[in-house]
Design a protein around this motif. Structure first.
Motif, PDB file in Angstrom:
ATOM      1  N   PRO A   1      -9.834 -64.319 -39.971  1.00  0.00           N
ATOM      2  CA  PRO A   1     -10.478 -65.217 -39.011  1.00  0.00           C
ATOM      3  C   PRO A   1     -10.158 -66.691 -39.233  1.00  0.00           C
ATOM      4  N   LEU A   2     -10.136 -67.135 -40.491  1.00  0.00           N
ATOM      5  CA  LEU A   2      -9.887 -68.558 -40.746  1.00  0.00           C
ATOM      6  C   LEU A   2      -8.426 -68.913 -40.473  1.00  0.00           C
ATOM      7  N   THR A   3      -7.497 -68.035 -40.843  1.00  0.00           N
ATOM      8  CA  THR A   3      -6.095 -68.254 -40.487  1.00  0.00           C
ATOM      9  C   THR A   3      -5.943 -68.373 -38.978  1.00  0.00           C
ATOM     10  N   ASN A   4      -6.591 -67.475 -38.248  1.00  0.00           N
ATOM     11  CA  ASN A   4      -6.490 -67.495 -36.798  1.00  0.00           C
ATOM     12  C   ASN A   4      -7.173 -68.716 -36.193  1.00  0.00           C
TER      13      ASN A   4
ATOM     14  N   VAL B   1     -12.686 -76.419 -43.715  1.00  0.00           N
ATOM     15  CA  VAL B   1     -11.326 -76.033 -44.084  1.00  0.00           C
ATOM     16  C   VAL B   1     -10.401 -76.165 -42.880  1.00  0.00           C
ATOM     17  N   ALA B   2     -10.811 -75.620 -41.747  1.00  0.00           N
ATOM     18  CA  ALA B   2      -9.957 -75.643 -40.562  1.00  0.00           C
ATOM     19  C   ALA B   2      -9.692 -77.067 -40.095  1.00  0.00           C
ATOM     20  N   GLN B   3     -10.740 -77.885 -40.016  1.00  0.00           N
ATOM     21  CA  GLN B   3     -10.556 -79.258 -39.535  1.00  0.00           C
ATOM     22  C   GLN B   3      -9.629 -80.045 -40.454  1.00  0.00           C
ATOM     23  N   ASN B   4      -9.832 -79.926 -41.743  1.00  0.00           N
ATOM     24  CA  ASN B   4      -8.993 -80.680 -42.677  1.00  0.00           C
ATOM     25  C   ASN B   4      -7.548 -80.174 -42.686  1.00  0.00           C
TER      26      ASN B   4
END
Length: 412
Positions: free
Chosen positions: A256-259, A363-366
């Motif tokens: 999910p986080l990769t996507n 994590v995603a935003q950074n």
């Protein structure tokens, strides 16, 4: 096994009406390339034919009900007594080589348990995750992202899935749980096999063995990480229970986080609103994507212990009821009411909602900001309609995200 079939009634005893009802109840397969290529088209057609609850197949011969109505999903996911997350009765009749079994089967963790078991596991996980310093997350992602960009910035081209989103996510999760890279690599491999349904049984075994090694390592050599906090938690988890708390963390993290990173990058690369002087921000892009096309599209799985009537549809006992976060967020009944206030279901809702959403968001935003800061002239290397999507009933996952950019020297 029949999906969404009500008990016999005068209406269903009529042969002509029964044939028509049976035709309407043909389950929609969620596992093929056709669904992966156009899930929202499928959701629209399902809503037209079935309303808020649609009969589907998660893999060949594995029926389920897909919740595609927003309010219905909120109702079901906030009713843990009638819609339990424990799949043990269901899985008794499921073959061991079923491609989706590793994603749905019982595990002694918060995601696949109910009642007191769930409360115990949930508290251990939440306490261990809440101790994460979000400021430290920013610093860690900056270091990871820069190292990853340095590996391809001089080439002038890259695949942002295999060369950026996946390794950044993987490296952060390993740091978060204190996992050495060699163990983490086997975790990632097993998780990918399970999500895709590609040799899922062996993927599950690989995954669990690797996490067992991590638990043993942290019992011997503790650190300042989530695994150590789980090991030392007052819940006094066994080694098997510890492994399966980590299953949830990695399962909710890697794919999910990769996507989330990759799909948000795609949105920002193809939409002019995210470029120029008055451009929308990365936060705007993340919020929009979580609403319109969440990376974990269909999950939030429950198993009603007895037949349930919901929205005039009978849900069979002990058959999976799967929430489509993607379809529910785009339910015409609520579109326009909730946009902008983060009322999407991308993180789940109710007692099984994701406890690490603040960490995942950070994590995603950074990761996205670091990439655009380093490569501001990056562009998609093909037409968006040439991009492929990986099949699977649960995720919304690009196969590749090729980009081009002016080569730059390594940074620090």
């Amino acid at each position: 096994m029949t999906t969404n079939t009500p008990p016999s009634s005068p209406e269903t005893d009529n042969p002509r009406q029964s044939d028509h009802a049976a035709l309407q109840q043909i389950p929609v397969p969620l596992y093929g390339p056709e669904f992966a290529a156009d899930p929202h088209g499928f959701y629209t057609e399902m809503r037209r034919k079935f309303g808020s609850l649609a009969p589907v197949e998660l893999s060949p011969g594995i029926p389920a009900t897909l919740v595609i109505g927003y309010r219905t999903a909120v109702q079901i996911n906030n009713d843990p007594e009638r819609f339990r997350a424990d799949p043990r009765v269901w899985e008794q009749d499921i073959p061991l080589d079923c491609p989706v079994l590793p994603m749905l089967q019982y595990r002694p963790n918060a995601l696949r348990s109910a009642g007191r078991e769930h409360a115990r596991y949930r508290k251990a996980s939440v306490d261990s995750i809440d101790a994460i310093n979000l400021y430290q997350v920013d610093m860690t992602i900056e270091q990871i992202a820069l190292a990853q960009v340095n590996a391809f910035c001089g080439d002038g081209n890259a695949d942002l899935i295999s060369q950026y989103a996946l390794p950044v996510t993987f490296a952060y999760l390993n740091a978060m749980v204190g996992c050495p890279a060699d163990i983490g690599q086997r975790v990632a491999q097993g998780m990918a096999m399970m999500f895709e349904g590609n040799d899922a049984e062996n993927g599950n075994a690989l995954f669990v063995r690797a996490l067992g090694e991590l638990v043993a390592l942290k019992r011997h050599t503790p650190g300042n990480d989530v695994t150590t906090r789980l090991v030392t938690h007052t819940a006094d988890l066994t080694d098997d229970e510890l492994v399966h708390q980590l299953v949830t963390i990695y399962g909710a993290g890697i794919e999910p986080l990769t996507n989330l990173i990759a799909n948000t990058l795609l949105l920002m690369l193809i939409d002019d609103r995210f470029s120029g002087v008055a451009a929308l921000t990365t936060r705007d892009a993340l919020n929009e994507l979580l609403f319109t096309d969440p990376p974990l599209a269909n999950f939030g799985i429950t198993y009603p212990p007895q037949p349930m009537m919901v929205d005039k549809v009978w849900l069979p006992a002990n058959q999976p009821v799967v929430t489509s976060m993607a379809a529910c967020n785009n339910d015409p009944a609520i579109v326009g009411q909730y946009n902008g206030n983060n009322a999407h279901l991308a993180w789940g809702t109710g007692p099984h909602a994701c406890p690490a959403q603040d960490v995942a968001y950070s994590v995603a935003q950074n990761a996205i900001d670091q990439l655009f800061d380093r490569l501001p002239e990056i562009q998609l290397a093909c037409s968006p309609d040439q991009l492929g999507w990986r099949p699977g009933p649960f995720h919304r996952s690009l196969a590749r995200l090729p980009v081009v950019f002016p080569p730059v020297r390594e940074g620090f």
